[in-house]
Scaffold this active site. Sequence first.
Site, PDB file in Angstrom:
ATOM      1  N   GLU A  22       0.811  -1.216   0.000  1.00 40.84           N
ATOM      2  CA  GLU A  22       0.000   0.000   0.000  1.00 40.84           C
ATOM      3  C   GLU A  22       0.849   1.273   0.000  1.00 40.84           C
ATOM      4  O   GLU A  22       0.811   2.072   0.938  1.00 40.84           O
ATOM      5  CB  GLU A  22      -0.946   0.014   1.205  1.00 40.84           C
ATOM      6  CG  GLU A  22      -2.022  -1.053   1.150  1.00 40.84           C
ATOM      7  CD  GLU A  22      -2.968  -1.026   2.331  1.00 40.84           C
ATOM      8  OE1 GLU A  22      -4.100  -1.486   2.195  1.00 40.84           O
ATOM      9  OE2 GLU A  22      -2.552  -0.548   3.423  1.00 40.84           O
ATOM     10  N   GLU A  75      -5.886  -7.973  -0.593  1.00 39.36           N
ATOM     11  CA  GLU A  75      -6.509  -7.736   0.710  1.00 39.36           C
ATOM     12  C   GLU A  75      -7.980  -7.391   0.495  1.00 39.36           C
ATOM     13  O   GLU A  75      -8.311  -6.522  -0.310  1.00 39.36           O
ATOM     14  CB  GLU A  75      -5.867  -6.571   1.473  1.00 39.36           C
ATOM     15  CG  GLU A  75      -4.502  -6.844   2.047  1.00 39.36           C
ATOM     16  CD  GLU A  75      -4.003  -5.692   2.909  1.00 39.36           C
ATOM     17  OE1 GLU A  75      -4.838  -4.988   3.538  1.00 39.36           O
ATOM     18  OE2 GLU A  75      -2.787  -5.482   2.943  1.00 39.36           O
TER      19      GLU A  75
END
Length: 489
Positions: free
Chosen positions: A195, A388
Amino acid sequence: MTKQETKQAFPAGFLWGGATAANQLEGAFDADGKGLSTSDMAPFVPKELRNGKDFTFDVNSVELEEFLGGNTDVYFPKRNGVDFYHRYKEDIAMFAEMGFKVLRISMAWTRIFPTGEEEVPNEAGLAFYDNVLDELLKHNIEPLVTISHYEMPVHLTQKYNGWEDRRLIDLYLKFANTLFDRYKDKVKYWITFNEMNMILTSLYTGGGILEDKIKGSKEQVAYQATHHQFVASALAVKSGKEKMPNAQIGCMICRLETYAASSKPEDVLQTLKEDQMNLFYPEVQARGEYPSYMNRYFEENGIELVKEPEDDAIIKDNTVDFIAFSYYMTYIGKYDPNDNSNSGMLVSQVKNPHLEVTEWGWPIDPIGLRVALNRLYDRYRMPLFIVENGLGATDKLEEDGSIHDTYRIDYLRRHIEQMREAVADGVDLMGFTSWGPIDIISCSTSEMGKRYGFIYVDQDNAGNGTLQRYRKDSFDWYKQVIESNGQIL
């Protein structure tokens, strides 16, 4: 199989599994030569003391010194994780029982280089990951390794203020190359940074940067650190492909599909701008250059990136093989004449009245996942990987050891249905790794009570419990999903 079923089927070889992070899972923070990481400094803050915040992972220099000095009675849950370090065989066997094809893990930088500056890696740390990889491969589970997942050596934060300093590039490459050399025959799938756009929300979490020690504005430092990570990621791709010609190396963002608050043109334009702040990250890593809209943004906001002459060519010549992303919610963009900045925050202050929310206030939007998949694929024409997605919730352990998490099954079912639709739309989707297949410590709040797993771990927010593992109802459900390749939901 009917024509409709064929249209909506996932491709053969689709990678079903789960996703974890070393700093939330492993524990054993001081075992076998491991050093302290930035995540080891994240304290648990009880809900009543958070002042309404759902993100408590920032640490300043004063707090860091207090924590390192031991002059505090604060509890640091990520230091203990859920003891995967000693229980990895048991946990991997349970993942195999569900039929996992892939497990996403990260390798703690501080297990390999405790301070980040050692010349020789820590053999005990390398051996631990050899054992984990061997156990996965024994069960025919492909490892997907994230090189950097919010666990920078604290020493590098203290000495260099993390990614604010360009010298982190070489230190990261030493770490990455050590992993490539050691595990090149065991790992096919890699992600360079977790991320990467998180740095816009938390300099400390995404960049190991102490905000009270930065030189210049927060935004200037965030984008300079981002540039350093872009160069490091590109160099890692270059080295990784040389050492492992058959490997696939991807980038990763937290994807926030953004909706305009209204059809008012100003809201639509603001939404475009906010969306671009997310898409900027794969733009650079997948296409190899800074987009013109960001160059304009930098110019208009007084942001001047310091680059070396070779940086642009390095980024251009070493693009990624796939785009990985997390997806939890959608975001609302609304024009505010008093604030033209792009927020970069993870949870919008503007609520969507059409969506229900989780216990933690996160909007639930399965259709948004289909939108995100189509938009990313239309834009980049590159394989995508959902690494995710999941529901954080409070689970109840019954007296008979059962956990009836129908809400989690419903959440995942609805999201997987939209994934299936996106595949039917023509999206090239590699796989899906549900976040936290076993209960782990929350990234955002360092609490245990926010559970995502198919496997319940007996541990509370204070670290009390037996650590015994229990199968939730969702365990058998996900096993069936994998067995049917997403046909039976």
